[in-house]
Design a protein around this motif. Sequence first.
Motif, PDB file in Angstrom:
ATOM      1  N   ALA A 147     -43.799  25.672 -20.725  1.00  0.00           N
ATOM      2  CA  ALA A 147     -43.281  24.521 -19.875  1.00  0.00           C
ATOM      3  C   ALA A 147     -43.233  23.152 -20.553  1.00  0.00           C
ATOM      4  N   GLU A 148     -43.966  22.798 -21.370  1.00  0.00           N
ATOM      5  CA  GLU A 148     -43.831  21.525 -21.983  1.00  0.00           C
ATOM      6  C   GLU A 148     -42.748  21.573 -23.191  1.00  0.00           C
ATOM      7  N   ALA A 149     -42.737  22.702 -23.780  1.00  0.00           N
ATOM      8  CA  ALA A 149     -41.666  22.727 -24.824  1.00  0.00           C
ATOM      9  C   ALA A 149     -40.123  22.886 -24.117  1.00  0.00           C
ATOM     10  N   ARG A 150     -40.307  23.427 -22.823  1.00  0.00           N
ATOM     11  CA  ARG A 150     -38.724  23.372 -22.299  1.00  0.00           C
ATOM     12  C   ARG A 150     -38.442  21.834 -21.677  1.00  0.00           C
ATOM     13  N   GLU A 151     -39.736  21.246 -21.174  1.00  0.00           N
ATOM     14  CA  GLU A 151     -39.290  19.843 -20.717  1.00  0.00           C
ATOM     15  C   GLU A 151     -38.836  18.952 -21.960  1.00  0.00           C
ATOM     16  N   LEU A 152     -39.671  18.882 -22.913  1.00  0.00           N
ATOM     17  CA  LEU A 152     -39.429  18.101 -24.033  1.00  0.00           C
ATOM     18  C   LEU A 152     -37.953  18.374 -24.582  1.00  0.00           C
ATOM     19  N   THR A 153     -37.605  19.600 -24.727  1.00  0.00           N
ATOM     20  CA  THR A 153     -36.276  19.799 -25.399  1.00  0.00           C
ATOM     21  C   THR A 153     -35.147  19.460 -24.371  1.00  0.00           C
ATOM     22  N   GLN A 154     -35.476  19.746 -23.293  1.00  0.00           N
ATOM     23  CA  GLN A 154     -34.432  19.100 -22.339  1.00  0.00           C
ATOM     24  C   GLN A 154     -34.340  17.605 -22.232  1.00  0.00           C
ATOM     25  N   ALA A 155     -35.376  17.039 -22.495  1.00  0.00           N
ATOM     26  CA  ALA A 155     -35.345  15.448 -22.454  1.00  0.00           C
ATOM     27  C   ALA A 155     -34.637  15.026 -23.745  1.00  0.00           C
ATOM     28  N   VAL A 156     -35.192  15.839 -25.070  1.00  0.00           N
ATOM     29  CA  VAL A 156     -34.320  15.334 -25.929  1.00  0.00           C
ATOM     30  C   VAL A 156     -32.981  15.718 -26.221  1.00  0.00           C
ATOM     31  N   ARG A 157     -32.556  16.814 -25.539  1.00  0.00           N
ATOM     32  CA  ARG A 157     -31.222  17.142 -25.420  1.00  0.00           C
ATOM     33  C   ARG A 157     -30.465  16.308 -24.822  1.00  0.00           C
ATOM     34  N   ASP A 169     -33.272   9.974 -46.544  1.00  0.00           N
ATOM     35  CA  ASP A 169     -32.055  10.680 -45.963  1.00  0.00           C
ATOM     36  C   ASP A 169     -32.638  11.191 -44.610  1.00  0.00           C
ATOM     37  N   GLY A 170     -33.663  10.677 -44.126  1.00  0.00           N
ATOM     38  CA  GLY A 170     -34.065  11.129 -42.800  1.00  0.00           C
ATOM     39  C   GLY A 170     -35.366  11.189 -42.773  1.00  0.00           C
ATOM     40  N   ALA A 171     -35.917  11.719 -41.835  1.00  0.00           N
ATOM     41  CA  ALA A 171     -37.402  11.665 -41.514  1.00  0.00           C
ATOM     42  C   ALA A 171     -37.927  13.418 -41.012  1.00  0.00           C
ATOM     43  N   LEU A 172     -39.180  13.662 -41.329  1.00  0.00           N
ATOM     44  CA  LEU A 172     -39.837  14.762 -40.885  1.00  0.00           C
ATOM     45  C   LEU A 172     -40.789  14.210 -39.961  1.00  0.00           C
ATOM     46  N   VAL A 173     -40.929  14.472 -38.607  1.00  0.00           N
ATOM     47  CA  VAL A 173     -41.625  13.663 -37.734  1.00  0.00           C
ATOM     48  C   VAL A 173     -42.724  14.663 -36.978  1.00  0.00           C
ATOM     49  N   GLY A 174     -43.787  14.028 -37.056  1.00  0.00           N
ATOM     50  CA  GLY A 174     -45.227  15.121 -36.368  1.00  0.00           C
ATOM     51  C   GLY A 174     -45.178  14.416 -34.985  1.00  0.00           C
ATOM     52  N   GLY A 175     -46.409  13.888 -35.087  1.00  0.00           N
ATOM     53  CA  GLY A 175     -46.622  13.218 -33.863  1.00  0.00           C
ATOM     54  C   GLY A 175     -45.732  12.239 -32.739  1.00  0.00           C
ATOM     55  N   ALA A 176     -45.061  11.643 -33.505  1.00  0.00           N
ATOM     56  CA  ALA A 176     -43.935  10.886 -32.576  1.00  0.00           C
ATOM     57  C   ALA A 176     -42.748  11.742 -32.172  1.00  0.00           C
ATOM     58  N   SER A 177     -42.912  13.214 -32.535  1.00  0.00           N
ATOM     59  CA  SER A 177     -41.685  13.976 -31.993  1.00  0.00           C
ATOM     60  C   SER A 177     -42.135  14.679 -30.765  1.00  0.00           C
ATOM     61  N   LEU A 178     -43.372  14.490 -30.247  1.00  0.00           N
ATOM     62  CA  LEU A 178     -43.929  15.136 -29.046  1.00  0.00           C
ATOM     63  C   LEU A 178     -43.546  14.181 -27.810  1.00  0.00           C
ATOM     64  N   GLN A 179     -42.895  13.082 -27.885  1.00  0.00           N
ATOM     65  CA  GLN A 179     -42.413  12.424 -26.985  1.00  0.00           C
ATOM     66  C   GLN A 179     -41.325  12.118 -27.001  1.00  0.00           C
ATOM     67  N   ALA A 180     -40.474  12.651 -25.891  1.00  0.00           N
ATOM     68  CA  ALA A 180     -38.846  12.432 -26.066  1.00  0.00           C
ATOM     69  C   ALA A 180     -38.347  11.367 -26.378  1.00  0.00           C
ATOM     70  N   ALA A 181     -38.931  10.225 -25.791  1.00  0.00           N
ATOM     71  CA  ALA A 181     -38.323   8.725 -26.128  1.00  0.00           C
ATOM     72  C   ALA A 181     -38.513   8.405 -27.430  1.00  0.00           C
ATOM     73  N   ALA A 189     -34.548  27.778 -27.940  1.00  0.00           N
ATOM     74  CA  ALA A 189     -33.089  28.136 -28.206  1.00  0.00           C
ATOM     75  C   ALA A 189     -32.163  28.270 -26.977  1.00  0.00           C
ATOM     76  N   GLU A 190     -32.704  28.613 -25.948  1.00  0.00           N
ATOM     77  CA  GLU A 190     -31.878  28.944 -24.806  1.00  0.00           C
ATOM     78  C   GLU A 190     -31.353  27.484 -24.369  1.00  0.00           C
ATOM     79  N   ILE A 191     -32.491  26.331 -24.415  1.00  0.00           N
ATOM     80  CA  ILE A 191     -31.911  24.969 -23.755  1.00  0.00           C
ATOM     81  C   ILE A 191     -31.204  24.546 -24.785  1.00  0.00           C
ATOM     82  N   LEU A 192     -31.268  24.740 -26.217  1.00  0.00           N
ATOM     83  CA  LEU A 192     -30.235  24.013 -26.997  1.00  0.00           C
ATOM     84  C   LEU A 192     -28.709  24.616 -27.041  1.00  0.00           C
ATOM     85  N   THR A 193     -28.740  25.908 -26.471  1.00  0.00           N
ATOM     86  CA  THR A 193     -27.488  26.310 -26.528  1.00  0.00           C
ATOM     87  C   THR A 193     -26.313  25.552 -26.173  1.00  0.00           C
ATOM     88  N   GLY A 194     -25.309  25.608 -26.871  1.00  0.00           N
ATOM     89  CA  GLY A 194     -24.242  24.572 -26.641  1.00  0.00           C
ATOM     90  C   GLY A 194     -24.461  23.094 -27.057  1.00  0.00           C
TER      91      GLY A 194
END
Length: 259
Positions: free
Chosen positions: A17-27, A229-241, A51-56
């Motif tokens: 449920a958390e993964a879906r919510e976070l993915t949707q918010a990031v998307r 050339d960018g970032a690999l983000v741990g802790g701060a990637s768990l909050q969509a904002a 993967a389902e939420i990221l389709t398209g």
Amino acid sequence: MRTPMVVANWKMHGRLAEARELTQAVRDGLKRPRGVEVALCPPFTALGAVAEILTGSPLLLGAQNCHWEDTGAFTGEVSPAMLADLGCRLVIIGHSERRHIFRETDEEIRRKVAAALRHRLQPVLCVGETAEERRQGLTFTVVEGQLRAGLGGLGAEDLARCTVAYEPVWAIGTGLNATPGQAAEVHGYLRGLLSELASKEVAQSVRILYGGSVKPDNVGPLAQEPEIDGALVGGASLQAASFITIAKKSAAKSGASKE
Ligand code: PGA
């Protein structure tokens, strides 16, 4: 030549449920990211749902680890073939938590990189020194050993499909990020090694991400370094904002690429 990339490493966080919510918010927050590629690396158990939420969506799916064989009697392991099957486009390999907690060796990491490439997955090879190694002046020796072990022997074409992440172990999850200058120095050194392993041209095309306590308020100066050339983000990637802000601040200005 290099479009910055921001990769979310959720580590062992996120029930469905958390993964879906976070993915949707990031998307929703990154509908059409400009000047930056964005990837989410959830735990294996959430890959299908994400993967389902990221389709398209232009956001890419990635994994945090893989085995080096395609199939076999390897209880508890997941192969790159399985990840590709789920729609993964990249896989983090040799993260310091894998190296230090799970005792992954350079040889295992080399095999994982090769296996990922065989399945058209982009390996994100992590390298980085511990605090003690930095104190002893061993930073370049350590990252050179890890880079050569992980990527040495690859042909130029394969090397060009890899991404490197410089993640000083002392900066991971500590709130203590490397300064842009410290990171740029190591990135420059790594790029020099990539030139040696392949060619200057290939080295210029390989992204080198920085990871270790990247947050919305410190990513700006890091992103401005030409070598980062960018970032690999741990802790701060768990909050969509916060992840969305990091991705936006990492984008190359006016959609231009680095170098
Ligand atoms: P952190 O983790 O951003 O929480 O420091 C980075 C990583 O381990 O990839």
